[in-house]
Design a protein around this motif. Structure first.
Motif, short mmCIF file in Angstrom:
data_model
loop_
_atom_site.label_atom_id
_atom_site.label_comp_id
_atom_site.label_asym_id
_atom_site.label_seq_id
_atom_site.Cartn_x
_atom_site.Cartn_y
_atom_site.Cartn_z
N MET A 1 0.84 -1.17 0.00
CA MET A 1 0.00 0.00 0.00
C MET A 1 0.89 1.25 0.00
SD MET A 1 -2.35 1.71 2.98
CE MET A 1 -3.05 0.22 3.51
N THR A 2 0.54 2.20 -0.82
CA THR A 2 1.27 3.46 -0.89
C THR A 2 0.61 4.46 0.05
OG1 THR A 2 1.80 3.04 -3.19
CG2 THR A 2 2.05 5.29 -2.42
N ILE A 3 1.44 5.13 0.84
CA ILE A 3 0.91 6.16 1.72
C ILE A 3 1.44 7.52 1.29
CG2 ILE A 3 0.70 4.59 3.69
CD1 ILE A 3 3.10 6.16 4.91
N VAL A 4 0.70 8.55 1.66
CA VAL A 4 1.08 9.93 1.40
C VAL A 4 1.21 10.60 2.77
CG1 VAL A 4 0.42 12.10 0.31
CG2 VAL A 4 -0.16 9.93 -0.79
N VAL A 5 2.33 11.28 3.00
CA VAL A 5 2.57 11.97 4.26
C VAL A 5 2.12 13.42 4.11
CG1 VAL A 5 4.32 12.63 5.95
CG2 VAL A 5 4.53 10.45 4.74
N LEU A 6 1.35 13.90 5.09
CA LEU A 6 0.76 15.23 5.03
C LEU A 6 1.01 16.01 6.31
CD1 LEU A 6 -2.66 13.96 3.74
CD2 LEU A 6 -1.04 15.24 2.37
N ARG A 7 1.20 17.32 6.16
CA ARG A 7 1.33 18.20 7.32
C ARG A 7 0.02 18.94 7.54
NH1 ARG A 7 6.64 21.75 6.36
NH2 ARG A 7 5.46 22.25 4.50
N GLU A 8 -0.46 18.87 8.77
CA GLU A 8 -1.61 19.68 9.18
C GLU A 8 -1.03 20.95 9.79
OE1 GLU A 8 -5.48 19.48 12.17
OE2 GLU A 8 -3.99 17.87 12.22
N LEU A 9 -1.37 22.09 9.23
CA LEU A 9 -0.79 23.35 9.69
C LEU A 9 -1.78 24.10 10.57
CD1 LEU A 9 0.83 24.51 6.33
CD2 LEU A 9 1.90 23.25 8.20
N ARG A 10 -1.23 24.85 11.52
CA ARG A 10 -2.06 25.74 12.33
C ARG A 10 -1.64 27.16 12.01
NH1 ARG A 10 1.16 27.03 16.94
NH2 ARG A 10 2.83 25.52 17.19
N LYS A 11 -2.56 28.07 12.12
CA LYS A 11 -2.29 29.48 11.80
C LYS A 11 -2.18 30.27 13.09
CE LYS A 11 -2.89 29.02 7.31
NZ LYS A 11 -1.86 29.21 6.36
N GLU A 12 -1.23 31.17 13.13
CA GLU A 12 -1.06 32.06 14.28
C GLU A 12 -0.82 33.47 13.76
OE1 GLU A 12 1.99 30.84 16.95
OE2 GLU A 12 1.09 28.88 17.30
N LEU A 70 7.17 8.50 8.46
CA LEU A 70 7.33 9.94 8.33
C LEU A 70 8.81 10.30 8.43
CD1 LEU A 70 6.34 11.86 11.56
CD2 LEU A 70 6.83 9.45 11.54
N PRO A 71 9.20 11.46 7.91
CA PRO A 71 10.61 11.85 8.00
C PRO A 71 11.05 11.95 9.46
CG PRO A 71 9.41 13.34 6.54
CD PRO A 71 8.39 12.46 7.21
N PRO A 72 12.26 11.49 9.78
CA PRO A 72 12.72 11.54 11.16
C PRO A 72 12.71 12.94 11.78
CG PRO A 72 14.16 10.16 9.84
CD PRO A 72 13.20 10.81 8.90
N ASN A 73 12.94 13.97 10.98
CA ASN A 73 12.94 15.33 11.53
C ASN A 73 11.53 15.85 11.85
OD1 ASN A 73 12.25 15.57 8.79
ND2 ASN A 73 13.12 17.60 8.64
N MET A 74 10.51 15.08 11.54
CA MET A 74 9.13 15.47 11.85
C MET A 74 8.50 14.56 12.91
SD MET A 74 7.55 16.48 8.18
CE MET A 74 7.98 18.05 7.46
N SER A 75 9.29 13.74 13.55
CA SER A 75 8.74 12.78 14.51
C SER A 75 8.07 13.45 15.72
CB SER A 75 9.81 11.80 14.97
OG SER A 75 10.84 12.49 15.64
N ASP A 76 8.47 14.67 16.05
CA ASP A 76 7.83 15.38 17.17
C ASP A 76 6.35 15.66 16.91
OD1 ASP A 76 10.22 15.41 18.53
OD2 ASP A 76 10.66 17.51 18.10
N TRP A 77 5.95 15.71 15.65
CA TRP A 77 4.57 16.04 15.29
C TRP A 77 3.78 14.82 14.82
CZ3 TRP A 77 8.69 19.14 13.50
CH2 TRP A 77 8.82 20.35 14.17
N GLU A 78 4.30 13.62 15.00
CA GLU A 78 3.63 12.40 14.53
C GLU A 78 2.23 12.28 15.10
OE1 GLU A 78 4.90 7.80 14.36
OE2 GLU A 78 4.82 8.66 16.37
N CYS A 79 1.27 12.03 14.23
CA CYS A 79 -0.10 11.75 14.67
C CYS A 79 -0.11 10.31 15.21
CB CYS A 79 -1.08 11.89 13.50
SG CYS A 79 -2.75 11.33 13.91
N ARG A 80 -0.34 10.18 16.48
CA ARG A 80 -0.32 8.85 17.12
C ARG A 80 -1.42 7.95 16.57
NH1 ARG A 80 4.63 9.08 18.84
NH2 ARG A 80 5.00 10.66 20.40
N ASP A 81 -2.57 8.53 16.25
CA ASP A 81 -3.68 7.72 15.72
C ASP A 81 -3.34 7.16 14.33
OD1 ASP A 81 -5.19 8.17 18.02
OD2 ASP A 81 -6.17 9.93 17.16
#
Length: 89
Positions: A1-12, A70-81
């Protein structure tokens, strides 16, 4: 199965409350199955059930079956679900 990695952004808003645009920050990094009709695009929902419409695609593909989704440099934001669903597949 092919997965696509996505960033959910928040606005400030800017700290000085002056004119300008909101700054984007990463809220979470999600995984979604690839769309079966359009190669490279995500399906409508992530593995955790969130809509992918307003998410930003991350240019990353795991190097193999045992590589992190996910990329290792983004592991702090990993969606646990999303991670839990991927582990159960």
């Amino acid at each position: 199965m092919t997965i696509v990695v996505l960033r959910e952004l928040r606005k400030e808003m800017s700290q000085d409350f002056g004119p300008g645009t909101a700054v984007s920050f990463i809220k979470a990094v999600h995984a979604a199955p690839a769309d079966s009709d359009v190669s490279g695009d995500p399906d409508d929902r992530t593995f955790c059930g969130k809509p992918t419409l307003d998410m930003e695609r991350v240019n990353y593909q795991p190097s193999g079956p045992s590589a992190p989704w996910l990329p290792p440099n983004m592991s702090d934001w990993e969606c646990r679900d999303c991670a839990d669903v991927l582990r159960s597949l």
